[in-house]
Write a protein that holds these residues in place. Structure first.
Motif, mmCIF file in Angstrom:
data_model
loop_
_atom_site.group_PDB
_atom_site.id
_atom_site.type_symbol
_atom_site.label_atom_id
_atom_site.label_comp_id
_atom_site.label_asym_id
_atom_site.label_seq_id
_atom_site.Cartn_x
_atom_site.Cartn_y
_atom_site.Cartn_z
ATOM 1 N N ALA A 225 0.719 10.723 8.755
ATOM 2 C CA ALA A 225 1.360 9.892 9.775
ATOM 3 C C ALA A 225 2.881 9.962 9.685
ATOM 4 N N GLY A 226 3.400 10.668 8.673
ATOM 5 C CA GLY A 226 4.847 10.846 8.559
ATOM 6 C C GLY A 226 5.538 9.979 7.533
ATOM 7 N N PHE A 227 4.786 9.159 6.757
ATOM 8 C CA PHE A 227 5.395 8.358 5.703
ATOM 9 C C PHE A 227 5.720 9.244 4.518
ATOM 10 N N ARG A 228 6.831 8.939 3.828
ATOM 11 C CA ARG A 228 7.200 9.716 2.638
ATOM 12 C C ARG A 228 7.316 8.826 1.453
ATOM 13 N N LEU B 33 -3.021 10.270 1.775
ATOM 14 C CA LEU B 33 -3.103 11.435 2.664
ATOM 15 C C LEU B 33 -2.937 11.026 4.119
ATOM 16 N N ILE B 34 -3.539 9.905 4.496
ATOM 17 C CA ILE B 34 -3.383 9.399 5.861
ATOM 18 C C ILE B 34 -1.935 9.017 6.117
ATOM 19 N N ALA B 35 -1.313 8.353 5.147
ATOM 20 C CA ALA B 35 0.093 7.968 5.293
ATOM 21 C C ALA B 35 0.981 9.204 5.418
ATOM 22 N N ARG B 36 0.717 10.200 4.600
ATOM 23 C CA ARG B 36 1.486 11.449 4.659
ATOM 24 C C ARG B 36 1.343 12.115 6.031
ATOM 25 N N TRP C 196 0.812 -1.216 0.000
ATOM 26 C CA TRP C 196 0.000 0.000 0.000
ATOM 27 C C TRP C 196 0.845 1.264 0.000
ATOM 28 N N LEU C 197 2.046 1.224 0.536
ATOM 29 C CA LEU C 197 2.897 2.409 0.529
ATOM 30 C C LEU C 197 3.302 2.798 -0.884
ATOM 31 N N THR C 198 3.336 1.838 -1.759
ATOM 32 C CA THR C 198 3.730 2.084 -3.139
ATOM 33 C C THR C 198 2.620 2.796 -3.909
ATOM 34 N N SER C 199 1.413 2.777 -3.388
ATOM 35 C CA SER C 199 0.266 3.329 -4.095
ATOM 36 C C SER C 199 0.449 4.768 -4.540
ATOM 37 N N ALA C 200 1.027 5.585 -3.690
ATOM 38 C CA ALA C 200 1.144 7.002 -4.024
ATOM 39 C C ALA C 200 2.106 7.241 -5.176
ATOM 40 N N SER C 201 3.162 6.457 -5.266
ATOM 41 C CA SER C 201 4.154 6.708 -6.304
ATOM 42 C C SER C 201 3.975 5.835 -7.540
ATOM 43 N N CYS C 202 3.191 4.795 -7.456
ATOM 44 C CA CYS C 202 3.025 3.853 -8.567
ATOM 45 C C CYS C 202 1.566 3.398 -8.621
ATOM 46 N N ASP D 10 -10.277 5.134 -1.427
ATOM 47 C CA ASP D 10 -9.374 5.154 -2.569
ATOM 48 C C ASP D 10 -7.937 5.423 -2.153
ATOM 49 N N ARG D 11 -7.049 5.351 -3.139
ATOM 50 C CA ARG D 11 -5.610 5.510 -2.901
ATOM 51 C C ARG D 11 -5.246 6.910 -2.435
ATOM 52 N N VAL D 12 -5.947 7.892 -2.930
ATOM 53 C CA VAL D 12 -5.632 9.268 -2.546
ATOM 54 C C VAL D 12 -5.873 9.454 -1.056
#
Length: 55
Positions: free
Chosen positions: A52-55, A47-50, A3-9, A41-43
Motif C-alpha cells: 500500500a506504500g507504507f515504509r 506485506l500489505i502495508a508495504r 501496527w505500523l511499528t510491527s515490521a520494525s519492532c 500474522d505480522r508478516v
C-alpha cells in the motif's frame, strides 16, 4: 499507529512501551488490525502495508 511499528519492532512489550500502552492493549490492537486485514500474522500485515506504500 501501533501496527505500523510491527515490521520494525516485533516485540510487543517494546511496542507497548513506545506508545505508553499495556502489553495486552498492544496485542489487542494487533489482533483488531489483523482481523480487519484478514491476515493471521505480522508478516502478512507488513506485506500489505508495504504494497500500500507504507515504509
Amino acid at each position: 499507529m501501533v501496527w505500523l511499528t510491527s515490521a520494525s519492532c516485533p516485540v510487543t512489550a517494546r511496542i507497548a512501551r513506545r506508545f505508553g500502552l499495556s502489553e495486552k492493549t498492544a496485542r489487542n490492537q494487533h489482533s483488531a488490525v489483523f482481523a480487519k486485514l484478514r491476515v493471521s500474522d505480522r508478516v502478512q500485515a507488513a506485506l500489505i502495508a508495504r504494497d500500500a506504500g507504507f515504509r
